[in-house]
Design a protein around this motif. Structure first.
Motif, short mmCIF file in Angstrom:
data_model
loop_
_atom_site.label_atom_id
_atom_site.label_comp_id
_atom_site.label_asym_id
_atom_site.label_seq_id
_atom_site.Cartn_x
_atom_site.Cartn_y
_atom_site.Cartn_z
N ARG A 114 3.23 -51.25 5.97
CA ARG A 114 2.67 -50.61 7.39
C ARG A 114 3.62 -50.97 8.44
O ARG A 114 3.99 -50.13 9.34
CB ARG A 114 1.27 -51.40 7.30
N PHE A 146 0.02 -43.09 13.44
CA PHE A 146 -0.53 -44.69 13.30
C PHE A 146 -0.85 -45.20 11.91
O PHE A 146 -1.21 -46.21 11.50
CB PHE A 146 -1.78 -44.93 14.20
N VAL A 149 -4.48 -45.67 8.52
CA VAL A 149 -5.54 -46.32 9.58
C VAL A 149 -6.64 -46.32 9.16
O VAL A 149 -7.12 -45.65 7.88
CB VAL A 149 -5.44 -45.29 10.91
N ASP A 193 -10.50 -47.71 13.01
CA ASP A 193 -9.29 -47.65 13.99
C ASP A 193 -9.43 -46.29 14.79
O ASP A 193 -9.27 -46.25 15.81
CB ASP A 193 -8.15 -47.70 13.07
N TRP A 253 -9.95 -46.11 18.81
CA TRP A 253 -8.76 -45.38 19.39
C TRP A 253 -9.16 -44.24 20.37
O TRP A 253 -8.80 -44.16 21.39
CB TRP A 253 -7.81 -44.98 18.75
N GLY A 296 -7.86 -47.24 4.00
CA GLY A 296 -7.36 -46.80 5.06
C GLY A 296 -7.24 -45.10 4.80
O GLY A 296 -7.34 -44.69 3.61
N TRP A 299 -4.62 -49.99 17.24
CA TRP A 299 -5.25 -50.22 16.06
C TRP A 299 -6.38 -50.97 16.32
O TRP A 299 -6.40 -51.83 17.18
CB TRP A 299 -4.70 -50.88 14.62
#
Length: 407
Positions: free
Chosen positions: A12, A238, A241, A245, A249, A276, A308
């Motif tokens: 990541r 991103f 995620v 997250d 966001w 994720g 995040w």
């Protein structure tokens, strides 16, 4: 049951460095490319926009970033710079690519726009006795003055329109009670409706005293379509995620988050935090090549540092109290290979003071020194103090006469 593909924290961080332009080989040429790569740049603090872009550009200049924010390129509609400053995710200010502004607005702020006017009218009626007719008259006068002048600050508008100078108390009796002029809610509504926009500020690029100018409202889009597109762009920039997250966001509800995430077609993967998501076309690049070792000095409220909800894979939890204020705003940070390793602050005399929270090694220390030099060159004689002060930033900022350097 088929096991989900696993993506490690190290993988990541590799993706973060590449996608967020934090290594010299992947830096951008133009500020609009930086904003596009990150979906948007936090803009509550005006300096963050310039510093976040500069950290990710090959040869950053204040002039290039200023032009992207405020100048209209040849061959485009008048009064439409390549970057747009709008209130959007979590009802905070961002600078986003102008071509994405309608989508981002529809996905985040459009649903709340109709609430601003009734709220402002109630506030001004209760505090000052304004009628709906008086409010409409003042608003029309504001638009006429801006059209005649081409632009004006809130203070200049208040000088020209006495009604805007009247004072009101917000949240009376509360610990956070404050006073403001009537210009604040009036201009806030016009901005939320897209009828006026912020233009080049009075003063330097660090100033928050923006001029206002007439604007054309953003085109309307279906909310569901816009949320899917914004979710797709966020996951692309991103990802991987978690759903949490994305919810954090954007500021969406759990239901809206799940619907938008499902509509992107994102694929589930296994993370240290749980499940994720990555876009299908990015599954093969989850283990993409590692960029060269790289350091970066990012400003307070930088979109990477704030991108995040779950941050343990790039931030040691033991360092949170030093780097964040009580409201969850992060200060200026030092990064090495996709991980936060320290903090920095510009002292009043211009020196960039810094402190490493962990020892990243001699190669990292050399690279960090280089980035300090690059930032010093960009700032020249400008002084930058974050809007939101954090414990470590305050300590590093203190003049040498009151504290010893933390280098």
């Amino acid at each position: 049951m088929t096991a989900l593909p696993r993506i490690t924290a190290a993988q990541r961080r590799t993706r973060l460095v590449r996608r967020h332009l934090l290594a010299p080989s992947v830096r951008a040429k133009a500020p609009e490319a930086v904003a596009d790569a990150l979906v948007g740049l936090h803009a509550t603090d005006p300096a963050t926009v310039f510093l976040a872009a500069a950290a990710r550009m090959h040869a950053p200049t204040v002039g290039a970033i200023d032009a992207a924010l405020y100048d209209t390129p040849a061959g485009t509609p008048p009064d439409v710079p390549v970057l747009a400053r709008i209130r959007c995710m979590r009802r905070t200010m961002f600078v986003v690519p102008a071509h994405l502004a309608p989508t981002i607005h529809a996905a985040t702020a459009a649903a709340h726009t109709d609430r601003h006017r009734p709220h402002a009218l109630t506030q001004l009626h209760d505090a000052l006795g304004w009628t709906e007719h008086r409010y409409a008259t003042v608003e029309q006068t504001v638009l006429e003055v801006l059209a005649a002048r081409g632009g004006a600050t809130a203070a200049e508008l208040a000088d020209a329109i006495p009604d805007l100078r009247e004072g009101i108390v917000t949240f009376p009796g509360k610990p956070y009670q404050s006073r403001q002029r009537a210009s604040t809610p009036v201009l806030g509504v016009l901005a939320a409706e897209g009828r006026i926009r912020r233009t080049r500020p009075a003063g330097s690029w660090t100033s928050a005293q923006f001029r206002w100018a007439p604007a054309r409202p953003l085109p309307r889009m279906a909310a569901a379509e816009a949320k899917t597109e914004l979710a797709r762009r966020y996951v692309a920039a991103f990802g991987p995620v978690t759903a949490d997250d994305l919810k954090w966001w954007t500021g969406w509800t759990v239901t809206d988050t799940r619907k938008a995430l499902a509509a992107t077609g994102a694929q589930a993967v296994e993370l240290d935090e749980g499940t994720g998501y990555l876009l299908p076309e990015h599954l093969d690049s989850a283990t993409e090549d590692t960029p060269e070792p790289a350091a970066a000095l990012l400003p307070g409220l930088d979109p990477t540092a704030m991108g995040w909800r779950h941050r343990d894979w790039y931030l040691d939890p033991d360092h949170t109290k030093a780097l964040f204020d009580r409201n969850g705003n992060i200060g200026p940070t030092i990064w090495w290979n996709g991980r936060i390793v320290g903090a920095w602050a510009q002292q009043p005399q211009g020196h960039i003071n810094h402190h490493l929270l962990t020892d990243p090694g001699s190669q990292a220390r050399t690279a960090i020194a280089g980035e300090i030099g690059r930032l010093t060159t960009f700032l020249t004689d400008t002084r930058v103090t974050p809007c939101y002060r954090t414990p470590l930033e305050r300590r590093l900022w203190a003049p040498p006469s009151t504290t010893r350097t933390a280098n």
